[in-house]
Design a protein around this motif. Structure first.
Motif, PDB file in Angstrom:
ATOM      1  N   GLY A   1       0.807  -1.219  -0.054  1.00 41.32           N
ATOM      2  CA  GLY A   1      -0.272   0.097   0.140  1.00 41.32           C
ATOM      3  C   GLY A   1       0.848   1.274  -0.077  1.00 41.32           C
ATOM      4  O   GLY A   1       1.980   1.226  -0.608  1.00 41.32           O
ATOM      5  N   GLY A   2       0.283   2.087   0.731  1.00 43.45           N
ATOM      6  CA  GLY A   2       1.105   3.578   0.884  1.00 43.45           C
ATOM      7  C   GLY A   2       1.846   3.537   1.997  1.00 43.45           C
ATOM      8  O   GLY A   2       1.918   2.697   2.952  1.00 43.45           O
ATOM      9  N   GLY A   3       2.459   4.757   2.279  1.00 43.69           N
ATOM     10  CA  GLY A   3       2.857   5.290   3.685  1.00 43.69           C
ATOM     11  C   GLY A   3       4.270   4.025   3.939  1.00 43.69           C
ATOM     12  O   GLY A   3       4.791   3.528   3.335  1.00 43.69           O
ATOM     13  N   VAL A   4       4.305   3.566   5.272  1.00 43.86           N
ATOM     14  CA  VAL A   4       5.100   2.687   5.784  1.00 43.86           C
ATOM     15  C   VAL A   4       5.158   1.599   5.073  1.00 43.86           C
ATOM     16  O   VAL A   4       6.083   0.843   4.539  1.00 43.86           O
ATOM     17  CB  VAL A   4       4.916   2.475   7.089  1.00 43.86           C
ATOM     18  CG1 VAL A   4       5.759   1.348   7.872  1.00 43.86           C
ATOM     19  CG2 VAL A   4       5.382   3.748   8.116  1.00 43.86           C
ATOM     20  N   ASP A   5       3.818   0.928   4.777  1.00 49.17           N
ATOM     21  CA  ASP A   5       3.595  -0.312   4.101  1.00 49.17           C
ATOM     22  C   ASP A   5       4.244  -0.496   2.683  1.00 49.17           C
ATOM     23  O   ASP A   5       5.090  -1.147   2.425  1.00 49.17           O
ATOM     24  CB  ASP A   5       2.098  -0.508   4.118  1.00 49.17           C
ATOM     25  CG  ASP A   5       1.829  -1.838   3.418  1.00 49.17           C
ATOM     26  OD1 ASP A   5       2.429  -2.945   3.728  1.00 49.17           O
ATOM     27  OD2 ASP A   5       0.576  -2.099   3.065  1.00 49.17           O
ATOM     28  N   GLY A   6       4.150   0.692   1.847  1.00 50.78           N
ATOM     29  CA  GLY A   6       4.588   0.874   0.633  1.00 50.78           C
ATOM     30  C   GLY A   6       6.034   0.857   0.711  1.00 50.78           C
ATOM     31  O   GLY A   6       6.897   0.499  -0.209  1.00 50.78           O
TER      32      GLY A   6
ATOM     33  N   ARG B   1      14.742 -10.458  19.252  1.00 55.29           N
ATOM     34  CA  ARG B   1      15.171  -9.637  20.510  1.00 55.29           C
ATOM     35  C   ARG B   1      15.215  -7.933  20.277  1.00 55.29           C
ATOM     36  O   ARG B   1      15.136  -7.201  21.187  1.00 55.29           O
ATOM     37  CB  ARG B   1      16.560 -10.246  20.989  1.00 55.29           C
ATOM     38  CG  ARG B   1      16.497 -11.298  21.412  1.00 55.29           C
ATOM     39  CD  ARG B   1      15.627 -11.800  22.577  1.00 55.29           C
ATOM     40  NE  ARG B   1      15.156 -13.308  23.043  1.00 55.29           N
ATOM     41  CZ  ARG B   1      14.354 -13.893  22.348  1.00 55.29           C
ATOM     42  NH1 ARG B   1      13.219 -13.443  21.823  1.00 55.29           N
ATOM     43  NH2 ARG B   1      14.088 -15.074  23.090  1.00 55.29           N
ATOM     44  N   THR B   2      15.342  -7.631  19.180  1.00 58.52           N
ATOM     45  CA  THR B   2      15.327  -6.170  18.665  1.00 58.52           C
ATOM     46  C   THR B   2      14.342  -5.984  17.841  1.00 58.52           C
ATOM     47  O   THR B   2      14.168  -6.740  16.617  1.00 58.52           O
ATOM     48  CB  THR B   2      16.678  -5.757  17.969  1.00 58.52           C
ATOM     49  OG1 THR B   2      17.094  -6.528  16.877  1.00 58.52           O
ATOM     50  CG2 THR B   2      17.870  -6.022  19.316  1.00 58.52           C
ATOM     51  N   VAL B   3      13.433  -4.934  17.855  1.00 60.01           N
ATOM     52  CA  VAL B   3      12.301  -4.616  16.884  1.00 60.01           C
ATOM     53  C   VAL B   3      12.199  -3.337  16.819  1.00 60.01           C
ATOM     54  O   VAL B   3      12.231  -2.386  17.762  1.00 60.01           O
ATOM     55  CB  VAL B   3      11.115  -5.231  17.556  1.00 60.01           C
ATOM     56  CG1 VAL B   3       9.717  -4.925  16.728  1.00 60.01           C
ATOM     57  CG2 VAL B   3      11.110  -6.674  17.787  1.00 60.01           C
ATOM     58  N   ALA B   4      11.823  -2.870  15.362  1.00 58.62           N
ATOM     59  CA  ALA B   4      11.605  -1.426  15.187  1.00 58.62           C
ATOM     60  C   ALA B   4      10.085  -1.408  14.790  1.00 58.62           C
ATOM     61  O   ALA B   4       9.635  -2.040  14.011  1.00 58.62           O
ATOM     62  CB  ALA B   4      12.506  -0.947  13.931  1.00 58.62           C
ATOM     63  N   PHE B   5       9.413  -0.443  15.556  1.00 54.86           N
ATOM     64  CA  PHE B   5       8.066  -0.049  15.035  1.00 54.86           C
ATOM     65  C   PHE B   5       8.088   1.307  14.351  1.00 54.86           C
ATOM     66  O   PHE B   5       8.669   2.280  14.948  1.00 54.86           O
ATOM     67  CB  PHE B   5       7.349   0.013  16.357  1.00 54.86           C
ATOM     68  CG  PHE B   5       6.774  -1.341  17.049  1.00 54.86           C
ATOM     69  CD1 PHE B   5       5.704  -1.762  16.890  1.00 54.86           C
ATOM     70  CD2 PHE B   5       7.781  -1.922  18.361  1.00 54.86           C
ATOM     71  CE1 PHE B   5       5.155  -2.940  17.469  1.00 54.86           C
ATOM     72  CE2 PHE B   5       7.130  -2.988  18.812  1.00 54.86           C
ATOM     73  CZ  PHE B   5       6.047  -3.519  18.379  1.00 54.86           C
ATOM     74  N   PRO B   6       7.055   1.421  13.343  1.00 53.13           N
ATOM     75  CA  PRO B   6       6.609   2.817  13.098  1.00 53.13           C
ATOM     76  C   PRO B   6       5.437   3.159  14.251  1.00 53.13           C
ATOM     77  O   PRO B   6       5.017   2.213  15.140  1.00 53.13           O
ATOM     78  CB  PRO B   6       5.769   2.661  11.902  1.00 53.13           C
ATOM     79  CG  PRO B   6       5.389   1.013  11.944  1.00 53.13           C
ATOM     80  CD  PRO B   6       6.156   0.235  12.751  1.00 53.13           C
ATOM     81  N   LEU B   7       4.962   4.109  14.238  1.00 62.07           N
ATOM     82  CA  LEU B   7       3.490   4.678  14.858  1.00 62.07           C
ATOM     83  C   LEU B   7       2.555   4.147  14.103  1.00 62.07           C
ATOM     84  O   LEU B   7       2.028   4.619  12.989  1.00 62.07           O
ATOM     85  CB  LEU B   7       3.338   6.083  15.257  1.00 62.07           C
ATOM     86  CG  LEU B   7       4.519   6.683  16.372  1.00 62.07           C
ATOM     87  CD1 LEU B   7       4.684   7.968  16.284  1.00 62.07           C
ATOM     88  CD2 LEU B   7       3.930   6.203  17.820  1.00 62.07           C
ATOM     89  N   ILE B   8       2.029   3.028  14.616  1.00 65.60           N
ATOM     90  CA  ILE B   8       0.703   2.331  14.000  1.00 65.60           C
ATOM     91  C   ILE B   8      -0.522   3.274  13.942  1.00 65.60           C
ATOM     92  O   ILE B   8      -0.853   3.927  14.797  1.00 65.60           O
ATOM     93  CB  ILE B   8       0.435   0.911  14.557  1.00 65.60           C
ATOM     94  CG1 ILE B   8       1.708   0.099  14.604  1.00 65.60           C
ATOM     95  CG2 ILE B   8      -0.694   0.286  14.090  1.00 65.60           C
ATOM     96  CD1 ILE B   8       1.656  -0.848  15.446  1.00 65.60           C
ATOM     97  N   SER B   9      -1.158   3.400  12.719  1.00 62.20           N
ATOM     98  CA  SER B   9      -2.175   3.903  12.482  1.00 62.20           C
ATOM     99  C   SER B   9      -2.276   5.756  12.553  1.00 62.20           C
ATOM    100  O   SER B   9      -3.043   6.245  12.252  1.00 62.20           O
ATOM    101  CB  SER B   9      -3.524   3.710  13.437  1.00 62.20           C
ATOM    102  OG  SER B   9      -3.735   2.246  13.046  1.00 62.20           O
ATOM    103  N   ALA B  10      -1.150   5.972  12.896  1.00 59.24           N
ATOM    104  CA  ALA B  10      -0.757   7.813  12.882  1.00 59.24           C
ATOM    105  C   ALA B  10      -0.458   8.260  11.778  1.00 59.24           C
ATOM    106  O   ALA B  10      -0.636   9.554  11.730  1.00 59.24           O
ATOM    107  CB  ALA B  10       0.537   7.973  13.939  1.00 59.24           C
ATOM    108  N   GLY B  11      -0.309   7.435  10.589  1.00 66.32           N
ATOM    109  CA  GLY B  11      -0.104   8.261   9.175  1.00 66.32           C
ATOM    110  C   GLY B  11      -1.703   8.548   8.676  1.00 66.32           C
ATOM    111  O   GLY B  11      -2.350   9.092   9.115  1.00 66.32           O
ATOM    112  N   ILE B  12      -1.867   7.789   7.342  1.00 64.26           N
ATOM    113  CA  ILE B  12      -3.020   7.771   6.628  1.00 64.26           C
ATOM    114  C   ILE B  12      -4.150   7.337   7.450  1.00 64.26           C
ATOM    115  O   ILE B  12      -5.319   7.808   6.976  1.00 64.26           O
ATOM    116  CB  ILE B  12      -2.857   7.104   5.198  1.00 64.26           C
ATOM    117  CG1 ILE B  12      -4.038   7.504   4.408  1.00 64.26           C
ATOM    118  CG2 ILE B  12      -2.888   5.889   5.620  1.00 64.26           C
ATOM    119  CD1 ILE B  12      -3.638   8.915   3.901  1.00 64.26           C
TER     120      ILE B  12
END
Length: 168
Positions: free
Chosen positions: A31-36, A111-122
């Protein structure tokens, strides 16, 4: 065990971690944003794995994993956040994304994970609440993950995340 949470300003596709979290849509087809960005940087194998592993997609609040393709991470953990703009305003669904992603990370041995801010974009979740949901849920998690990065693409969001982490 509670993971260390760090605010990172940058591109989630460049994070050298065991797993990166993708804010996906229900269809799991890119899709767009982080997903794309994740699909573009990771290459076609991520999409192929999504199709094979999630033929009917994922429910809002749920998580599942695929290969990370060409990304520096080993896995991509896909979560489907609630779409605030479309009327999905149950914060429990947003919190579930973080809990489920950490549970999947535990299953994988990440053991190490990087997150975006979920639902905070589009999807339009109000930023202050999105940050609070992320930090509070991760901080309260019982997980073997030791290092969590919340990756913000811009300075204003990074500062918001950093301030929330500092408040505890």
């Amino acid at each position: 065990m509670t993971p260390t949470i760090t605010a990172v300003r940058g591109d989630i596709t460049e994070q050298h971690v065991d797993a990166i979290v993708n804010a996906a849509n229900r269809a799991m087809r890119g899709g767009g944003g982080v997903d794309g960005a994740i699909h573009r940087a990771g290459g076609r194998t991520i999409l192929e794995d999504c199709i094979a592993r999630f033929p009917t997609g994922l429910a809002t609040g749920d998580a599942g994993w695929t290969t990370a393709g060409l990304l520096p991470a080993r896995w991509v953990i896909h979560v489907v956040g609630p779409n605030f703009r479309a009327g999905e305003r149950d914060r429990a669904l947003l919190e579930s994304c973080y809990r489920r992603a950490l549970a999947v990370a535990d299953e994988l041995g990440a053991r190490t994970v990087a997150f975006p801010l979920i639902s905070a974009g589009i999807y339009g979740w109000p930023h202050e609440d999105a940050v609070d949901a992320a930090v509070a849920t991760i901080a309260a998690a019982d997980t073997a993950v030791t290092d969590v990065r919340i990756v913000a693409f811009d300075t204003a969001m990074h500062d918001l995340v950093r301030r929330r982490i500092e408040r505890g």
